[in-house]
Write an enzyme that holds these catalytic residues in place. Structure first.
Site, PDB file in Angstrom:
ATOM      1  N   ALA A   1      23.731 -11.736  27.924  1.00  0.00           N
ATOM      2  CA  ALA A   1      24.187 -12.658  28.976  1.00  0.00           C
ATOM      3  C   ALA A   1      24.575 -14.037  28.454  1.00  0.00           C
ATOM      4  O   ALA A   1      24.884 -14.915  29.253  1.00  0.00           O
ATOM      5  CB  ALA A   1      23.163 -12.795  30.094  1.00  0.00           C
ATOM      6  N   ALA A   2      24.607 -14.237  27.135  1.00  0.00           N
ATOM      7  CA  ALA A   2      25.023 -15.541  26.611  1.00  0.00           C
ATOM      8  C   ALA A   2      26.468 -15.849  27.003  1.00  0.00           C
ATOM      9  O   ALA A   2      26.790 -16.970  27.423  1.00  0.00           O
ATOM     10  CB  ALA A   2      24.872 -15.571  25.095  1.00  0.00           C
ATOM     11  N   GLY A   3      27.349 -14.837  26.875  1.00  0.00           N
ATOM     12  CA  GLY A   3      28.742 -15.039  27.259  1.00  0.00           C
ATOM     13  C   GLY A   3      28.896 -15.277  28.755  1.00  0.00           C
ATOM     14  O   GLY A   3      29.690 -16.123  29.180  1.00  0.00           O
ATOM     15  N   ASP A   4      28.141 -14.536  29.563  1.00  0.00           N
ATOM     16  CA  ASP A   4      28.193 -14.722  31.021  1.00  0.00           C
ATOM     17  C   ASP A   4      27.694 -16.112  31.404  1.00  0.00           C
ATOM     18  O   ASP A   4      28.236 -16.753  32.317  1.00  0.00           O
ATOM     19  CB  ASP A   4      27.345 -13.662  31.720  1.00  0.00           C
ATOM     20  CG  ASP A   4      27.879 -12.255  31.501  1.00  0.00           C
ATOM     21  OD1 ASP A   4      29.108 -12.097  31.355  1.00  0.00           O
ATOM     22  OD2 ASP A   4      27.065 -11.311  31.483  1.00  0.00           O
TER      23      ASP A   4
ATOM     24  N   SER B   1      17.267 -15.387  31.418  1.00  0.00           N
ATOM     25  CA  SER B   1      17.523 -16.340  30.333  1.00  0.00           C
ATOM     26  C   SER B   1      18.416 -17.503  30.752  1.00  0.00           C
ATOM     27  O   SER B   1      18.546 -18.486  30.011  1.00  0.00           O
ATOM     28  CB  SER B   1      18.189 -15.609  29.159  1.00  0.00           C
ATOM     29  OG  SER B   1      19.531 -15.244  29.470  1.00  0.00           O
TER      30      SER B   1
ATOM     31  N   LYS C   1      27.609  -8.111  34.502  1.00  0.00           N
ATOM     32  CA  LYS C   1      28.381  -9.299  34.169  1.00  0.00           C
ATOM     33  C   LYS C   1      28.729 -10.129  35.403  1.00  0.00           C
ATOM     34  O   LYS C   1      28.698 -11.358  35.362  1.00  0.00           O
ATOM     35  CB  LYS C   1      29.657  -8.907  33.418  1.00  0.00           C
ATOM     36  CG  LYS C   1      29.400  -8.304  32.045  1.00  0.00           C
ATOM     37  CD  LYS C   1      30.667  -8.164  31.224  1.00  0.00           C
ATOM     38  CE  LYS C   1      31.154  -9.494  30.730  1.00  0.00           C
ATOM     39  NZ  LYS C   1      30.219 -10.140  29.787  1.00  0.00           N
TER      40      LYS C   1
ATOM     41  N   ASP D   1      17.650 -13.434  21.963  1.00  0.00           N
ATOM     42  CA  ASP D   1      18.340 -12.349  22.658  1.00  0.00           C
ATOM     43  C   ASP D   1      19.683 -12.882  23.130  1.00  0.00           C
ATOM     44  O   ASP D   1      19.732 -13.847  23.888  1.00  0.00           O
ATOM     45  CB  ASP D   1      17.479 -11.872  23.833  1.00  0.00           C
ATOM     46  CG  ASP D   1      18.074 -10.704  24.604  1.00  0.00           C
ATOM     47  OD1 ASP D   1      19.198 -10.289  24.279  1.00  0.00           O
ATOM     48  OD2 ASP D   1      17.420 -10.204  25.537  1.00  0.00           O
TER      49      ASP D   1
ATOM     50  N   ALA E   1      20.327 -20.100  26.682  1.00  0.00           N
ATOM     51  CA  ALA E   1      20.162 -18.700  27.092  1.00  0.00           C
ATOM     52  C   ALA E   1      19.748 -17.807  25.930  1.00  0.00           C
ATOM     53  O   ALA E   1      18.914 -16.900  26.100  1.00  0.00           O
ATOM     54  CB  ALA E   1      21.442 -18.184  27.728  1.00  0.00           C
TER      55      ALA E   1
END
Length: 319
Positions: free
Chosen positions: A246-249, A287, A39, A243, A278
């Site tokens: 890492a969308a939140g990151d 991404s 993260k 996928d 992403a």
């Protein structure tokens, strides 16, 4: 924006599957990839690609993954001079992604669990930065120490308490932007959340407890922003998810890179666009989009830009 990120660096071992296995079930995978993540590193890459000047504070192990994890973020122009090497393994994340793009993750902290509060204070003591990004994938006390030092330096504190734990009130009061998803907000507050009113109540309660502002990310339902003055929902862009790793990151790094304290709505839209891009790609850092891609996406989506909506909590009087 000069940003320092204090947090984790992992090698993600990603397995693609048709569906997540049930307890006791063995299924055949569709392939395995090794992708730099964590993260902390993901948020650093997201902020750097969105246009910020970024320095990473964290640790890798003495195994074969350590140098690759450092090299990976250095390619994005991130200052890696304060990344420590700790004896043993680097952090690992075992990620399983199904055909709908949903993921399950098991963390093995490795070197991330060896970053001490003293390491953090030493690294940040002579650093110049406008904002701090910090999460919970290193020792909690080390994350809290980073928040204390950043507050002492009058830097903006962006805190993503993930994996989720209850946050001490004295720490929450030092946070400028608290970023949580539904699950994390539920854990931090110790109660279930399921409706629009629940989410609005949760965001406002976290502000009442001390955070200056709260962003509650809601996946495909967008995000909710709350401070002392307003509570606003920002719907997500509609894309085909491949996928969600890492969308939140990506959202957090992109938001921090452009947030000045005066433009929360435009920053939210920019971050929403970044995370939308992403999820259409596989992997963690692989991404994350560049600044130009985000701007182009926003321009091409001008006819379908999400509209801000006020979400009332049960504690707000209706007109």
């Amino acid at each position: 924006m000069n940003i320092v990120v204090v947090g984790s660096m992992n090698m993600d071992v990603v397995n693609r599957v048709s569906h997540h296995p049930l307890p006791g079930e063995t299924i055949k995978g569709k392939g395995t990839s090794y992708i730099p993540g964590g993260k902390g590193a993901n948020q650093a890459v997201a902020a750097a690609r969105a246009g910020a000047s970024v320095q990473m504070v964290g640790a890798v192990g003495t195994d074969g993954f350590g140098k690759e994890l450092i090299a990976s973020i250095a390619r994005d122009g991130i200052d890696t001079s304060k990344i420590l090497e700790k004896e043993g393994t680097s952090g690992l994340a075992f990620i399983t992604v199904n055909d709908e793009g949903e993921n399950n993750i098991i963390l093995s902290e490795g070197a991330n669990g060896k970053v001490t509060p003293d390491d953090v204070r030493t690294a940040l003591g002579n650093a110049n930065f406008d904002a701090l990004l910090v999460q919970n994938e290193i020792l909690l006390e080390s994350s809290y120490e980073a928040i204390r030092v950043a507050h002492e330096k009058s830097a903006k504190v962006f805190y993503n308490p993930a994996p989720a734990h209850a946050v001490p009130k004295d720490i929450l009061q030092l946070v400028d932007i608290l970023v949580v998803n539904e699950t994390e907000a539920s854990v931090v507050l110790g109660k279930p959340l399921s409706t629009h009113t629940d989410y609005a109540d949760a965001a406002k309660q976290l502000v009442t407890l001390g955070a200056k502002a709260v962003i509650l990310t809601l996946g495909s339902s967008g995000s909710l922003y709350a401070d002392n003055a307003l509570t606003v929902h920002v719907p997500a862009f509609r894309v085909q998810a491949v996928d969600t790793t890492a969308a939140g990151d990506t959202f957090i790094g992109a938001f921090a890179s452009v947030f000045s304290g005066e433009n929360p709505m435009e920053s939210l839209r920019f971050a929403s666009a970044a995370s939308a891009i992403a999820v259409t790609r596989s992997g963690a850092q692989t991404s994350i989009p560049e600044h130009g891609e985000i701007v182009e996406f926003l321009q091409s989506s001008v006819e379908t830009l999400p509209h801000f909506e006020r979400w009332e909590s049960s504690h707000v009087d209706h007109d």
